[in-house]
Design an enzyme around this catalytic site. Structure first.
Site, PDB file in Angstrom:
ATOM      1  CG  ASP A 143      -8.413  -3.885  -5.164  1.00  0.00           C
ATOM      2  OD1 ASP A 143      -7.319  -3.757  -4.584  1.00  0.00           O
ATOM      3  OD2 ASP A 143      -9.229  -4.783  -4.878  1.00  0.00           O
TER       4      ASP A 143
ATOM      5  CG  HIS B  14      -9.251  -5.550  -1.108  1.00  0.00           C
ATOM      6  ND1 HIS B  14      -8.194  -4.944  -1.731  1.00  0.00           N
ATOM      7  CD2 HIS B  14      -8.933  -5.571   0.206  1.00  0.00           C
ATOM      8  CE1 HIS B  14      -7.286  -4.587  -0.845  1.00  0.00           C
ATOM      9  NE2 HIS B  14      -7.719  -4.963   0.350  1.00  0.00           N
TER      10      HIS B  14
ATOM     11  CE1 TYR C 234      -4.119  -1.750   0.483  1.00  0.00           C
ATOM     12  CE2 TYR C 234      -3.133  -2.781   2.414  1.00  0.00           C
ATOM     13  CZ  TYR C 234      -4.154  -2.703   1.485  1.00  0.00           C
ATOM     14  OH  TYR C 234      -5.204  -3.578   1.564  1.00  0.00           O
TER      15      TYR C 234
END
Length: 511
Positions: A287, A380, A259
């Site tokens: 995403d 996810h 991230y």
């Protein structure tokens, strides 16, 4: 030579005298810390520290923190000595009866591991034995959970077309993933905060993956520093070599999920560590520029002592609820664009780059054009945006709209995979390997033995499916072994639907 301030031996009796907001000592892993000045800044508040002031806080601390966190996050001056273990009494180690502890209630007993026969059994055992917060975190998904449920249900609508009278006595499940040899086409998808499921969290996930010869992808939101996960992985691999276990492949590859931090310098430092510790690829999550609304997780308050050591994120409940993802995902940079792949390449020289979160054929083509090594079809686990397509439908879209991507990049997929037949179907449609997230956490409920049992169940099912369909190795899979007619109408046939260019003008009429 004199004894330094941090080297002296301190009795339990002396430690117990320092138990107030203006004079606060506690013990973690036999080291005595003076937290008087740190307590007002503690993200979880001063009260939780006062509960353990003048006592041994190790059990409560290790419930929610990596063992190394206190050593690396506090100044050296906070360490004032070591506990004199000979001075410890039973009464000193117990908290006062009226004081609440930081630890959750002990979960109920789990069914024996050997009684679990499929992935669904692992989920049932996890629901019965995880703490309420752990279960809410792992089981939750965005809003109405439609995408989460469809991820799995669509596999049921794709039929197998077996070929018979083939010699299928010997089966080979091995393959490569980003140039790394693996024992089966499965990997542990990146998951966050593993310590809420097992005391050793991602370290134990890594040990289990080593035992079955499949990769682990470590998350930026891991509950241990990367170095500690890699240490556990390498120790497990070394022990297996010494015992003559495994397939002799040495350390099975470890990947890293990134991230990107709003402060790019933090991500750059993290990527430097990734390269130094021998991680084999970087998976960039694309995403989740923001965190989805996971209502089941919001309803259960988070432990505000919880901290992710690599991102530095700290759980802190608010008026919206207690979802761990939202509370700990505020550091993520929502301004990322395709242009930032250049930045990522600069800081990952020599490492393959995987874009995690592709959900359309248009973005798959874009990824191919900018030259990344692989794409990862994922939504996810339905946790980001509800009502997006099930991932297997995106894989079908790629086959229909841009089959050339399979020639230039590896394609991975996750979402709803609970059977060996699911794995087989994804491979037939072009996936190189499948990721599993929740299932590995359900297996973690039993430690590395649970991971081993979970993966062995799936690979046994995959082997049986291959034999029943008449193939013996993964280079023989192809779409002709499937019938997808029941779902083909759900797959877009071009870059835009036929109505995309039709934009009627908004008319406002007066009544």
């Amino acid at each position: 030579m004199g004894v330094g301030k941090g080297d002296r031996s301190i009795t339990a009796a002396e430690i117990s005298q320092h138990n107030s907001p203006t004079d606060l000592w506690l013990v973690v892993d036999n080291i005595v810390y003076d937290l008087t000045h740190f307590a007002p800044e503690h993200p979880g508040g001063t009260a939780v520290l006062l509960q353990h002031a003048g006592r041994d806080a190790t059990p409560a601390y290790t419930e929610v923190h990596s063992p190394s966190l206190i050593k690396t996050s506090l100044p050296a001056s906070s360490r004032i000595g070591t506990l004199d273990s000979t001075s410890v009494t039973e009464n000193w180690t117990k908290l006062p009866a009226q004081a609440p502890t930081m630890s959750p209630q002990k979960p109920p007993a789990k069914p024996p591991l050997e009684s679990l026969l499929n992935a669904h059994d692992f989920e049932v055992a996890a629901e019965a034995s995880f703490t309420p917060k752990a279960w809410a975190f792992v089981s939750s998904a965005a809003t109405d959970c439609l995408t989460k449920n469809r991820n799995g249900s669509v596999y049921n609508d794709i039929m197998l077309r077996p070929r018979v009278l083939r010699d299928v006595a010997d089966i080979d499940l091995s393959t490569t993933m980003l140039g790394q040899r693996i024992r089966a086409p499965v990997f542990c998808a990146p998951t966050s905060m593993g310590r809420i499921f097992h005391a050793e969290g991602e370290r134990e996930l890594g040990r289990g993956c080593q035992r079955v010869g499949v990769p682990q992808c470590v998350s930026t939101s891991c509950s241990f520093p990367l170095a500690e996960v890699m240490d556990a992985v390498e120790e497990e691999a070394g022990e297996m070599v010494r015992n003559g276990e495994g397939g002799g492949e040495g350390v099975v590859p470890v990947f890293f999920q990134l991230y990107v931090d709003k402060d790019r310098r933090k991500s750059e430092a993290l990527l430097k560590m990734v390269r130094e510790r021998g991680v084999k690829a970087v998976f960039l999550t694309i995403d989740a520029p923001v965190i989805g609304k996971r209502e089941a997780d919001e309803r259960v308050k988070s432990d505000e002592n919880m901290k992710a050591p690599m991102s530095g994120a700290q759980a802190k409940n608010d008026k919206k609820g207690g979802a761990l993802g939202r509370l700990m995902g505020n550091f993520i940079d929502a301004s990322m664009t395709w242009d930032d792949i250049v930045w990522l390449r600069k800081h990952t020289p020599g490492l393959p780059i995987v874009l995690k979160g592709i959900q359309t054929s248009m973005d798959a083509v874009k990824a191919m054009e900018i030259g990344v090594d692989a794409i990862y079809l994922t939504n996810h686990g339905g946790r980001s945006l509800d009502t997006v397509p099930a991932t297997i439908l995106v894989l079908l879209e790629l086959q229909k709209c841009c089959p050339q991507v399979f020639e230039t990049m590896e394609v991975f997929i996750d979402g709803g995979i609970t059977r060996g037949t699911d794995i087989f179907k994804a491979l037939c449609l072009g996936a190189r390997a499948v990721g599993i997230g929740r299932g590995f956490l359900f297996g973690l409920n039993y430690g590395k033995e649970g991971i081993e049992h979970f993966v062995n169940i799936l690979t046994d099912e995959l082997k049986t499916t291959m034999q029943m369909c008449g193939i013996t190795s993964l280079d023989q899979v192809h779409p002709g072994l499937l019938h997808t007619g029941a779902v083909d109408h759900l797959v877009p046939g071009s870059e835009e639907p036929p109505y995309a260019k039709w934009r009627p003008r908004l008319r406002i009429s007066k009544l």
